[in-house]
Design a protein around this motif. Structure first.
Motif, PDB file in Angstrom:
ATOM      1  N   GLN A 114       2.904  -4.837  -6.333  1.00 41.09           N
ATOM      2  CA  GLN A 114       4.212  -5.405  -6.012  1.00 41.09           C
ATOM      3  C   GLN A 114       4.532  -5.346  -4.519  1.00 41.09           C
ATOM      4  O   GLN A 114       5.436  -6.041  -4.054  1.00 41.09           O
ATOM      5  CB  GLN A 114       5.304  -4.679  -6.806  1.00 41.09           C
ATOM      6  N   PHE A 115       3.830  -4.516  -3.773  1.00 42.70           N
ATOM      7  CA  PHE A 115       4.068  -4.403  -2.332  1.00 42.70           C
ATOM      8  C   PHE A 115       2.800  -3.859  -1.681  1.00 42.70           C
ATOM      9  O   PHE A 115       1.902  -3.366  -2.367  1.00 42.70           O
ATOM     10  CB  PHE A 115       5.262  -3.482  -2.033  1.00 42.70           C
ATOM     11  N   GLN A 116       2.740  -3.932  -0.365  1.00 43.80           N
ATOM     12  CA  GLN A 116       1.580  -3.442   0.360  1.00 43.80           C
ATOM     13  C   GLN A 116       1.956  -2.128   1.040  1.00 43.80           C
ATOM     14  O   GLN A 116       2.637  -2.133   2.064  1.00 43.80           O
ATOM     15  CB  GLN A 116       1.115  -4.447   1.415  1.00 43.80           C
ATOM     16  N   PRO A 117       1.558  -0.982   0.487  1.00 42.26           N
ATOM     17  CA  PRO A 117       1.933   0.283   1.120  1.00 42.26           C
ATOM     18  C   PRO A 117       1.210   0.475   2.444  1.00 42.26           C
ATOM     19  O   PRO A 117       0.047   0.071   2.604  1.00 42.26           O
ATOM     20  CB  PRO A 117       1.497   1.331   0.093  1.00 42.26           C
ATOM     21  N   CYS A 118       1.911   1.092   3.386  1.00 42.99           N
ATOM     22  CA  CYS A 118       1.266   1.381   4.664  1.00 42.99           C
ATOM     23  C   CYS A 118       0.440   2.661   4.591  1.00 42.99           C
ATOM     24  O   CYS A 118      -0.405   2.910   5.464  1.00 42.99           O
ATOM     25  CB  CYS A 118       2.323   1.480   5.774  1.00 42.99           C
ATOM     26  N   ALA A 119       0.690   3.480   3.585  1.00 45.86           N
ATOM     27  CA  ALA A 119      -0.086   4.690   3.364  1.00 45.86           C
ATOM     28  C   ALA A 119       0.089   5.108   1.911  1.00 45.86           C
ATOM     29  O   ALA A 119       1.101   4.809   1.279  1.00 45.86           O
ATOM     30  CB  ALA A 119       0.362   5.815   4.297  1.00 45.86           C
ATOM     31  N   VAL A 120      -0.919   5.797   1.383  1.00 49.07           N
ATOM     32  CA  VAL A 120      -0.893   6.244  -0.010  1.00 49.07           C
ATOM     33  C   VAL A 120      -1.260   7.718  -0.057  1.00 49.07           C
ATOM     34  O   VAL A 120      -2.188   8.163   0.639  1.00 49.07           O
ATOM     35  CB  VAL A 120      -1.877   5.434  -0.881  1.00 49.07           C
ATOM     36  N   ALA A 121      -0.549   8.465  -0.865  1.00 53.04           N
ATOM     37  CA  ALA A 121      -0.842   9.887  -1.036  1.00 53.04           C
ATOM     38  C   ALA A 121      -0.821  10.234  -2.514  1.00 53.04           C
ATOM     39  O   ALA A 121      -0.203   9.550  -3.336  1.00 53.04           O
ATOM     40  CB  ALA A 121       0.162  10.748  -0.274  1.00 53.04           C
ATOM     41  N   MET A 122      -1.493  11.325  -2.841  1.00 54.57           N
ATOM     42  CA  MET A 122      -1.543  11.815  -4.212  1.00 54.57           C
ATOM     43  C   MET A 122      -1.161  13.291  -4.193  1.00 54.57           C
ATOM     44  O   MET A 122      -1.583  14.037  -3.311  1.00 54.57           O
ATOM     45  CB  MET A 122      -2.961  11.630  -4.769  1.00 54.57           C
ATOM     46  N   ILE A 162      -6.709   7.580   0.271  1.00 53.95           N
ATOM     47  CA  ILE A 162      -5.565   8.234  -0.354  1.00 53.95           C
ATOM     48  C   ILE A 162      -5.543   9.688   0.077  1.00 53.95           C
ATOM     49  O   ILE A 162      -6.490  10.446  -0.182  1.00 53.95           O
ATOM     50  CB  ILE A 162      -5.635   8.128  -1.889  1.00 53.95           C
ATOM     51  N   ALA A 163      -4.474  10.096   0.744  1.00 53.11           N
ATOM     52  CA  ALA A 163      -4.342  11.465   1.210  1.00 53.11           C
ATOM     53  C   ALA A 163      -3.961  12.386   0.054  1.00 53.11           C
ATOM     54  O   ALA A 163      -3.251  11.979  -0.867  1.00 53.11           O
ATOM     55  CB  ALA A 163      -3.286  11.549   2.308  1.00 53.11           C
ATOM     56  N   TYR A 206      14.118  -0.647  -3.942  1.00 56.73           N
ATOM     57  CA  TYR A 206      13.455  -0.374  -2.668  1.00 56.73           C
ATOM     58  C   TYR A 206      13.479  -1.632  -1.815  1.00 56.73           C
ATOM     59  O   TYR A 206      13.569  -2.749  -2.329  1.00 56.73           O
ATOM     60  CB  TYR A 206      12.025   0.143  -2.867  1.00 56.73           C
ATOM     61  N   ASP A 207      13.417  -1.430  -0.515  1.00 53.67           N
ATOM     62  CA  ASP A 207      13.526  -2.525   0.448  1.00 53.67           C
ATOM     63  C   ASP A 207      12.129  -2.927   0.909  1.00 53.67           C
ATOM     64  O   ASP A 207      11.453  -2.148   1.600  1.00 53.67           O
ATOM     65  CB  ASP A 207      14.370  -2.068   1.644  1.00 53.67           C
ATOM     66  N   PRO A 208      11.652  -4.109   0.552  1.00 53.00           N
ATOM     67  CA  PRO A 208      10.299  -4.526   0.943  1.00 53.00           C
ATOM     68  C   PRO A 208      10.122  -4.688   2.448  1.00 53.00           C
ATOM     69  O   PRO A 208       8.988  -4.764   2.927  1.00 53.00           O
ATOM     70  CB  PRO A 208      10.117  -5.861   0.214  1.00 53.00           C
ATOM     71  N   ALA A 209      11.232  -4.706   3.187  1.00 52.96           N
ATOM     72  CA  ALA A 209      11.126  -4.858   4.642  1.00 52.96           C
ATOM     73  C   ALA A 209      10.827  -3.540   5.335  1.00 52.96           C
ATOM     74  O   ALA A 209      10.445  -3.520   6.516  1.00 52.96           O
ATOM     75  CB  ALA A 209      12.423  -5.448   5.204  1.00 52.96           C
ATOM     76  N   LEU A 210      10.986  -2.414   4.637  1.00 55.94           N
ATOM     77  CA  LEU A 210      10.769  -1.105   5.239  1.00 55.94           C
ATOM     78  C   LEU A 210       9.309  -0.682   5.101  1.00 55.94           C
ATOM     79  O   LEU A 210       8.583  -1.126   4.214  1.00 55.94           O
ATOM     80  CB  LEU A 210      11.666  -0.063   4.571  1.00 55.94           C
ATOM     81  N   ARG A 211       8.884   0.185   6.032  1.00 58.99           N
ATOM     82  CA  ARG A 211       7.538   0.767   5.929  1.00 58.99           C
ATOM     83  C   ARG A 211       7.533   1.672   4.691  1.00 58.99           C
ATOM     84  O   ARG A 211       8.305   2.633   4.595  1.00 58.99           O
ATOM     85  CB  ARG A 211       7.185   1.569   7.177  1.00 58.99           C
ATOM     86  N   THR A 212       6.631   1.347   3.785  1.00 58.73           N
ATOM     87  CA  THR A 212       6.672   1.982   2.472  1.00 58.73           C
ATOM     88  C   THR A 212       5.388   2.741   2.178  1.00 58.73           C
ATOM     89  O   THR A 212       4.285   2.214   2.356  1.00 58.73           O
ATOM     90  CB  THR A 212       6.892   0.909   1.379  1.00 58.73           C
ATOM     91  N   GLY A 213       5.552   3.960   1.737  1.00 58.91           N
ATOM     92  CA  GLY A 213       4.426   4.756   1.274  1.00 58.91           C
ATOM     93  C   GLY A 213       4.421   4.811  -0.240  1.00 58.91           C
ATOM     94  O   GLY A 213       5.474   4.751  -0.887  1.00 58.91           O
TER      95      GLY A 213
END
Length: 387
Positions: free
Chosen positions: A263-271, A309-310, A240-247
């Motif tokens: 390992q990265f900072q997600p811009c959004a989280v879902a379950m 978390i959505a 995965y590319d850490p420069a991209l907006r990541t969910g």
């Protein structure tokens, strides 16, 4: 019986750990939940992980003293690795299950026998007890599962896939690898020609006289079926590319995502909950509720790290991603089974836990060859953090 929370899982683990040595080795085959860990509903969803369990037990016992319990933990790992190397076996099971379900629509005798087995109305006292216990609690002792599967296949002469599906619909720890391959093993498909026959004397001994069944099959002829396909490549993590907006997408396969989220900072989280995909038939409300509540507990546990978390469905993952301008979705690796099936149309970057990536390459043959790798695998675990 099983509170779907991390706190309950940890409490059960800590209560069991002192008994993981001699007590477990000597009493684990008795059909009594007091003699086993009963951690499988939590491990199956990784509310606690195999590393958590092994590290806690090894803090109380040497690897030699807890050898039998450690091997049981690794049986689950072995089954999962074996199926990852041969995912077509899961597809074969689902195709055969659909065929068996079609048969019960047209063969009234088979349908009646299947319904009687599921309801615990066969007249075989021990079998009927276990069928009702499973429906009422979502759990069976492992030895009872073996007896049950053997009676289903060789005494009642029902299709094994219908029995495996009955377990998947009702077990809180219903795992596509452990369940499917264990049923195949009992029927003589997994280790070709080797079957498991439930014997009245064995049942009487390990139920401490509660049951002494009559009329069980006295011979277990191996089931006929195609050979397992050749093993494929060991799965590896996606990039995965850490420069991209990541969910970050959390599934019911791994409810301890902290190892990945740091390992990265997600811009959004879902379950996403995919319990319904475990069977073509209706999955037990007990199982569905357990998973739903376990996911709520995980969301609360990781709220400080992950924020809101959505809750999404397999059909709305893409909408969630679009709403947050997500360019890539990262998730803990989804093993072969119903969750992967349910999310097959979603593009995901799947990352494999170090525990799995270390063990799965050794699930090439039988368990006893895999078992030789356990000491080195334990050596790797000692340096891992708890999830």
């Amino acid at each position: 019986m099983f509170d779907p929370t991390y706190a309950a899982a940890l409490s059960r683990l800590n209560a069991f750990a002192p008994k993981a040595g001699r007590d477990y080795a000597g009493k684990r085959n008795y059909d009594n939940i007091a003699h086993v860990s009963a951690l499988s509903p939590y491990i199956r969803h990784r509310m606690i992980t195999e590393e958590d369990v092994l590290k806690t037990v090894l803090a109380r016992h040497s690897a030699t003293a807890a050898e039998k319990f450690i091997q049981e933990v690794y049986w689950r790992t072995y089954w999962k690795g074996w199926l990852e190397l041969r995912p077509a076996v899961w597809d074969m099971y689902r195709a055969d299950l659909n065929g068996a379900l079609n048969r019960i629509q047209t063969e009234s005798g088979l349908r009646q026998d299947w319904e009687a087995a599921c309801k615990g109305e066969t007249g075989i006292e021990c079998f009927d007890h276990w069928a009702r216990q499973l429906a009422d609690t979502g759990y069976l002792h492992n030895h009872a599962r073996m007896w049950f599967a053997s009676i289903w296949i060789f005494t009642l002469r029902l299709p094994w896939t219908l029995g495996a599906d009955f377990f998947m619909r009702h077990l809180l720890d219903g795992d596509p690898a452990s369940n499917t391959l264990s049923w195949r093993w009992v029927g003589g498909l997994q280790t070709v020609g080797k079957t498991y026959l439930a014997r009245p004397d064995n049942i009487a001994k390990y139920t401490e006289g509660r049951f002494d069944p009559k009329g069980l099959a006295t011979f277990a002829a191996p089931l006929e079926g195609p050979p397992a396909p050749p093993r494929g490549a060991v799965p590896v993590s996606d990039s995965y590319d850490p420069a991209l907006r990541t969910g970050l997408l959390i599934t019911e396969e791994d409810l301890s995502p902290g190892w990945l989220a740091h390992q990265f900072q997600p811009c959004a989280v879902a379950m996403v909950q995919t319990t319904a995909a475990r069977s073509p038939l209706t999955v037990s409300a007990r199982v569905t509720a357990f998973v739903a509540d376990a996911q709520k507990d995980a969301a609360a546990r990781y709220a400080d790290k992950l924020g809101s978390i959505a809750q999404v469905t397999p059909e709305t993952v893409a909408d969630w991603a679009a709403a947050h301008n997500i360019e890539q979705i990262v998730t803990p690796y989804i093993p072969t089974g119903p969750t992967r099936d349910a999310l097959k149309d979603v593009r995901l970057c799947q990352i494999i836990r170090p525990y799995d990536s270390a063990a799965w390459p050794h699930a090439t043959h039988g368990f006893f060859r895999f078992k030789d790798r356990i000491p080195s695998l334990l050596g790797d675990i000692k340096g891992l953090r708890l999830a």
